[in-house]
Design an enzyme around this catalytic site. Structure first.
Site, mmCIF file in Angstrom:
data_model
loop_
_atom_site.group_PDB
_atom_site.id
_atom_site.type_symbol
_atom_site.label_atom_id
_atom_site.label_comp_id
_atom_site.label_asym_id
_atom_site.label_seq_id
_atom_site.Cartn_x
_atom_site.Cartn_y
_atom_site.Cartn_z
ATOM 1 N N GLU A 130 0.859 -1.189 0.000
ATOM 2 C CA GLU A 130 0.000 0.000 0.000
ATOM 3 C C GLU A 130 0.890 1.232 0.000
ATOM 4 O O GLU A 130 1.438 1.620 1.023
ATOM 5 C CB GLU A 130 -0.928 0.003 1.224
ATOM 6 C CG GLU A 130 -1.981 1.109 1.137
ATOM 7 C CD GLU A 130 -2.796 1.272 2.415
ATOM 8 O OE1 GLU A 130 -2.440 0.687 3.439
ATOM 9 O OE2 GLU A 130 -3.789 2.021 2.365
ATOM 10 N N HIS A 215 -9.985 0.653 0.638
ATOM 11 C CA HIS A 215 -10.864 1.289 1.628
ATOM 12 C C HIS A 215 -11.668 2.450 1.027
ATOM 13 O O HIS A 215 -11.437 3.613 1.306
ATOM 14 C CB HIS A 215 -10.156 1.650 2.941
ATOM 15 C CG HIS A 215 -8.809 2.327 2.841
ATOM 16 N ND1 HIS A 215 -8.603 3.474 2.132
ATOM 17 C CD2 HIS A 215 -7.613 2.014 3.409
ATOM 18 C CE1 HIS A 215 -7.334 3.836 2.259
ATOM 19 N NE2 HIS A 215 -6.713 2.967 3.021
ATOM 20 N N ASN A 218 -12.489 6.244 2.258
ATOM 21 C CA ASN A 218 -11.437 6.770 3.135
ATOM 22 C C ASN A 218 -10.201 7.133 2.326
ATOM 23 O O ASN A 218 -9.770 6.383 1.453
ATOM 24 C CB ASN A 218 -11.071 5.744 4.213
ATOM 25 C CG ASN A 218 -12.200 5.539 5.203
ATOM 26 O OD1 ASN A 218 -12.760 4.460 5.319
ATOM 27 N ND2 ASN A 218 -12.576 6.602 5.894
ATOM 28 N N ARG A 226 -20.253 18.462 -9.299
ATOM 29 C CA ARG A 226 -19.650 18.669 -10.609
ATOM 30 C C ARG A 226 -18.301 17.958 -10.734
ATOM 31 O O ARG A 226 -17.539 18.236 -11.656
ATOM 32 C CB ARG A 226 -19.482 20.178 -10.867
ATOM 33 C CG ARG A 226 -20.799 20.875 -11.186
ATOM 34 C CD ARG A 226 -20.644 22.380 -11.325
ATOM 35 N NE ARG A 226 -20.221 22.998 -10.066
ATOM 36 C CZ ARG A 226 -21.046 23.232 -9.028
ATOM 37 N NH1 ARG A 226 -22.327 22.910 -9.121
ATOM 38 N NH2 ARG A 226 -20.597 23.790 -7.941
ATOM 39 N N ASP A 247 -16.424 -0.668 10.399
ATOM 40 C CA ASP A 247 -16.192 -0.641 11.848
ATOM 41 C C ASP A 247 -17.075 0.385 12.547
ATOM 42 O O ASP A 247 -16.954 0.595 13.753
ATOM 43 C CB ASP A 247 -14.709 -0.374 12.163
ATOM 44 C CG ASP A 247 -14.250 1.020 11.752
ATOM 45 O OD1 ASP A 247 -15.006 1.726 11.058
ATOM 46 O OD2 ASP A 247 -13.127 1.400 12.127
ATOM 47 N N HIS A 250 -14.956 4.434 10.383
ATOM 48 C CA HIS A 250 -14.268 4.916 9.183
ATOM 49 C C HIS A 250 -15.223 5.500 8.155
ATOM 50 O O HIS A 250 -14.871 6.453 7.437
ATOM 51 C CB HIS A 250 -13.451 3.783 8.544
ATOM 52 C CG HIS A 250 -12.072 3.653 9.114
ATOM 53 N ND1 HIS A 250 -11.842 3.188 10.379
ATOM 54 C CD2 HIS A 250 -10.854 3.953 8.596
ATOM 55 C CE1 HIS A 250 -10.534 3.195 10.610
ATOM 56 N NE2 HIS A 250 -9.925 3.658 9.547
ATOM 57 N N ASP A 273 -7.955 -3.691 7.524
ATOM 58 C CA ASP A 273 -6.924 -2.637 7.627
ATOM 59 C C ASP A 273 -6.339 -2.656 9.042
ATOM 60 O O ASP A 273 -6.063 -1.605 9.636
ATOM 61 C CB ASP A 273 -7.524 -1.269 7.278
ATOM 62 C CG ASP A 273 -6.451 -0.229 6.935
ATOM 63 O OD1 ASP A 273 -5.276 -0.618 6.767
ATOM 64 O OD2 ASP A 273 -6.792 0.964 6.851
ATOM 65 N N LEU A 306 -7.082 8.937 11.810
ATOM 66 C CA LEU A 306 -7.321 7.498 11.893
ATOM 67 C C LEU A 306 -6.099 6.752 11.383
ATOM 68 O O LEU A 306 -5.541 7.098 10.338
ATOM 69 C CB LEU A 306 -8.549 7.106 11.058
ATOM 70 C CG LEU A 306 -9.923 7.487 11.630
ATOM 71 C CD1 LEU A 306 -10.999 7.288 10.566
ATOM 72 C CD2 LEU A 306 -10.244 6.691 12.878
ATOM 73 N N GLY A 308 -5.426 3.127 10.606
ATOM 74 C CA GLY A 308 -5.846 1.743 10.508
ATOM 75 C C GLY A 308 -6.931 1.457 11.534
ATOM 76 O O GLY A 308 -7.596 2.371 12.041
HETATM 77 ZN ZN ZN Z 1 -4.750 3.170 3.636
#
Ligand code: ZN
Length: 379
Positions: A130, A215, A218, A226, A247, A250, A273, A306, A308
């Protein structure tokens, strides 16, 4: 060796079956049979006591568990520890997930997964890389010093895993459609995330093989009247998969319900995550030098971002039932069959059917995990 799982409510076909026995032969599912079938006679019998037998859960986004963060020590031992921590919550297949780091660490993480696959560490199916090819403005807790664009020179490094699956999360605007085509041709499953890509940029990426969205909602630009952007493209396209974090924190459940009305349920997959907090009593952990606190099940850094989750797959499945209004069969599919299809493993994982790998989870009536099997071996 043959095992007979008797007296369960077994998720098979389109629903839950009672009064059938599931036969396992070694690492595979052999057949679903009448309890009087002669093959049951010599088998080791396990009484499921009327509980739910579901396909084992598959989590394509797992940063850590059991107090271990994959980035801290990308090694087969870490992968084993993370897998063991999540197995208690029904995960029988997973991709250890490396968040944005330097290229050397990416190389070590790929080598670690290669070794783990060779050593048959239970449940490991490949790797999820990631970043670091992410949009600075949507980086979340990813360390900005690692973020960089992606060009063709890195395709060989990123496609270095020679067994299992490789998922790569990138921001489409940090690379080109041509590079996405090369990654796809090299066998990488490309997923868009941490991005402010426009609708047109995202659609161009899909045309070159972009397979999913990391995700959903997020760390993505918002849906605007537009400017449909990346979220608009994710919901408008009918074939790509969306990982969702259910959860209750998120994403507002209403947003997820709206998403479920936009495309087939089979294009959504529950992800955790998860951070080291899952399966660990420690209320804090360190993420690339920053202390992350877990309060009421939510992981945040000192700025409140946040970081994870402390979510496990059984919790995600329960939330999909309680927050999204899905029945247990559909919730379980989002944690098994659909991620298996995303990974291109739908022919052997994610369903309870003859010939499939015997990866299973047994849940009680409140959807708590009682037992798991990986490749026919019970925990
Ligand atoms: Zn991520």
């Amino acid at each position: 060796m043959r095992t007979a799982l008797v007296n369960g409510r077994i998720m098979a076909g389109s629903g839950l079956l009672s009064g059938q026995t599931l036969l396992l032969s070694g690492a595979r599912i052999e057949a679903l049979v009448d309890p009087k079938d002669e093959r049951c006679a010599g088998a080791v019998t396990v009484d499921l006591e009327g509980q739910l037998l579901l396909p084992g859960f598959i989590d394509v986004q797992v940063n850590g568990g059991g107090g271990v963060l994959f980035n801290d020590d990308p090694s087969p031992d870490s992968i084993r520890a993370i897998g063991a921590a999540h197995r208690r919550f029904g995960t029988t297949g997973f991709l250890p997930t490396l968040i944005s780091d330097d290229l050397d660490t990416i190389g070590r993480a790929i080598a670690a997964v290669q070794s783990a696959l060779g050593a048959e560490v239970p449940g490991v199916l490949g790797i999820h890389i990631e970043g670091p090819f992410l949009n600075w403005a949507r980086r979340g807790v990813h360390d900005s010093k690692h973020l960089r664009p992606l060009d063709t020179s890195l395709v060989a490094l990123l496609s270095g895993l020679k067994a299992g699956r490789t998922v790569l999360t990138l921001a489409p605007e940090m690379t080109t459609p041509e590079v996405i085509a090369q990654l796809t041709a090299a066998g990488i499953l490309v997923s868009a995330g941490h991005s402010e890509a426009s609708f047109a940029e995202t659609t161009a990426a899909i045309a070159q093989g972009l397979r999913g969205f990391t995700h959903l909602f997020n760390a993505m630009a918002r849906l605007e009247p537009r400017d449909p952007g990346i979220v608009g493209a994710a919901l408008y396209d009918q074939d790509t998969w969306c990982g969702i974090i259910v959860d209750g924190h998120h994403v507002d459940p209403v947003m997820l319900k709206l998403a479920l009305r936009c495309k087939r349920h089979s294009r959504f997959m529950l992800v955790t995550d998860a951070m080291p907090a899952v399966g660990s009593p420690e209320p804090t952990f360190v993420l690339q030098g920053r202390t992350i606190r877990v309060v009421d099940g939510i992981c945040r850094d000192e700025n409140g971002t946040l970081a994870g989750t402390a979510l496990d797959m059984a919790g995600a499945v329960r939330n999909a039932v309680s927050l999204l209004g899905l029945d247990i069969v559909e919730a379980a599919r989002m944690a098994s069959e659909y991620p298996a299809e995303f990974l291109g493993l739908g022919h052997e994982l994610g369903r309870i059917a003859p010939g499939y790998r015997a990866n299973l989870v047994l849940m009680d009536h409140e959807f708590n995990v009682q037992k798991t099997w990986i490749e026919g071996l019970a925990d």
